[in-house]
Design an enzyme around this catalytic site. Structure first.
Site, PDB file in Angstrom:
ATOM      1  N   SER A   1       0.805  -1.220   0.000  1.00  0.00           N
ATOM      2  CA  SER A   1       0.000   0.000   0.000  1.00  0.00           C
ATOM      3  C   SER A   1       0.839   1.272   0.000  1.00  0.00           C
ATOM      4  O   SER A   1       0.524   2.226  -0.738  1.00  0.00           O
ATOM      5  CB  SER A   1      -0.966  -0.004   1.189  1.00  0.00           C
ATOM      6  OG  SER A   1      -1.960  -0.986   1.022  1.00  0.00           O
TER       7      SER A   1
ATOM      8  N   GLY B   1     -11.747 -20.638   0.623  1.00  0.00           N
ATOM      9  CA  GLY B   1     -11.477 -19.870   1.825  1.00  0.00           C
ATOM     10  C   GLY B   1     -12.717 -19.126   2.273  1.00  0.00           C
ATOM     11  O   GLY B   1     -13.670 -18.956   1.504  1.00  0.00           O
TER      12      GLY B   1
ATOM     13  N   LYS C   1      -9.931  -5.191  10.617  1.00  0.00           N
ATOM     14  CA  LYS C   1     -11.067  -4.728   9.822  1.00  0.00           C
ATOM     15  C   LYS C   1     -12.362  -4.667  10.629  1.00  0.00           C
ATOM     16  O   LYS C   1     -13.179  -3.759  10.418  1.00  0.00           O
ATOM     17  CB  LYS C   1     -11.235  -5.610   8.580  1.00  0.00           C
ATOM     18  CG  LYS C   1     -10.116  -5.428   7.565  1.00  0.00           C
ATOM     19  CD  LYS C   1     -10.370  -6.231   6.294  1.00  0.00           C
ATOM     20  CE  LYS C   1      -9.259  -5.983   5.272  1.00  0.00           C
ATOM     21  NZ  LYS C   1      -9.523  -6.695   4.003  1.00  0.00           N
TER      22      LYS C   1
END
Length: 282
Positions: A30, A137, A78
């Protein structure tokens, strides 16, 4: 180390400040992407990576000064970002997690750019129909990409989980999308369905059996970008399937964050090129 100590270790820039938070965080691309965007547009923002462990987000963000404009949020924070924010967007609430915090006059707003970023990443590589899909997943990324597939028209999603009992939260998040049917089955030996196969599992979990089962899909979406290519990505390229990479997702969601943080459209080409160079140097 206190949250104030962690903030002090972030090198100051010439103007406003942003960062990506998570643990671990040293591997994150990022900073490379966002800094490339700043350079391309001549913006005086700074963007850094800050290690913030689970349970530490509220303390860290609460210690930040007014020069901090936006935060990218990755694992394991998150859900904490969602709970911390003053304002939560509908898509972040739907996904059950936020990867973006933006300072507002009233506090911090939480959003999820993984969802629209995944839509953009898929459509960049594939313009065909999406009626159903399989996701390998069942974590937070699986939820965001699954909701993106629903936005693209999927009405059925199969989650293949190594431990189906741990997939309940993700399945519940997907089931909140109107009209979307979700089933959860064990990863080993299960059949795959749909035009799109998404992998959110590590490369070492991609068995020959999984590679063969994914061969009928029109699109393979491999969310891992390092190491590259994973066995699934390599097989998709060899078979000529449309391939969406983790870098595609990372860049598209970063472009959306960039606009939220700076008020300028993110330069997709410059940010992608920077990411590719950084990966090549690893």
């Amino acid at each position: 180390m206190t949250s104030a100590d962690r903030a002090a270790r972030v090198q100051p820039g010439t103007g406003l400040r942003c960062a990506v938070l998570g643990d671990p965080i040293a591997h994150s691309l990022s900073p490379v992407l966002h800094r490339a965007g700043y350079d391309a547009l001549g913006l005086g923002f700074a963007y850094d990576a800050v290690q913030v462990p689970a349970g530490g987000l509220a303390s860290f963000v609460g210690s930040l000064g007014e020069e901090w404009r936006g935060l990218s949020v990755t694992a394991p924070l998150k859900r904490e970002a969602l709970d911390f924010a003053t304002l939560v967007t509908d898509r972040a609430e739907l996904a059950g997690g936020a990867n973006t915090l933006v300072r507002t006059e009233d506090g911090w707003s939480a959003d999820n750019t993984d969802l629209p970023g995944a839509v953009a990443a898929i459509r960049e590589r594939y313009d065909g129909p999406v009626a159903s899909a399989t996701i390998l997943g069942a974590g937070a990324t699986a939820a965001s990409v699954g909701l993106a597939l629903a936005e693209l028209g999927a009405h059925t999603i199969r989650l293949l989980a190594r431990d189906p009992s741990r997939a309940r939260e993700t399945a519940a998040a997907l089931a909140r999308h109107p009209g979307l049917e979700v089933d959860v089955v064990a990863l080993d030996g299960a059949a795959m369905v749909g035009e799109v196969v998404v992998s959110t599992v590590p490369a070492d979990a991609q068995s020959d059996q999984l590679l063969a089962a994914a061969s009928q899909a029109a699109v393979v979406f491999e969310v891992v970008y390092d190491p590259w290519p994973t066995p699934l990505a390599a097989a998709a390229m060899e078979r000529g399937q449309a391939l969406v990479s983790g870098l595609d997702l990372l860049v598209h969601q970063a472009v959306l964050q960039f606009a939220m943080f700076t008020g300028h459209n993110g330069p997709l080409g410059a940010m992608r090129s920077a990411g590719l160079r950084a990966l090549a140097d690893r």
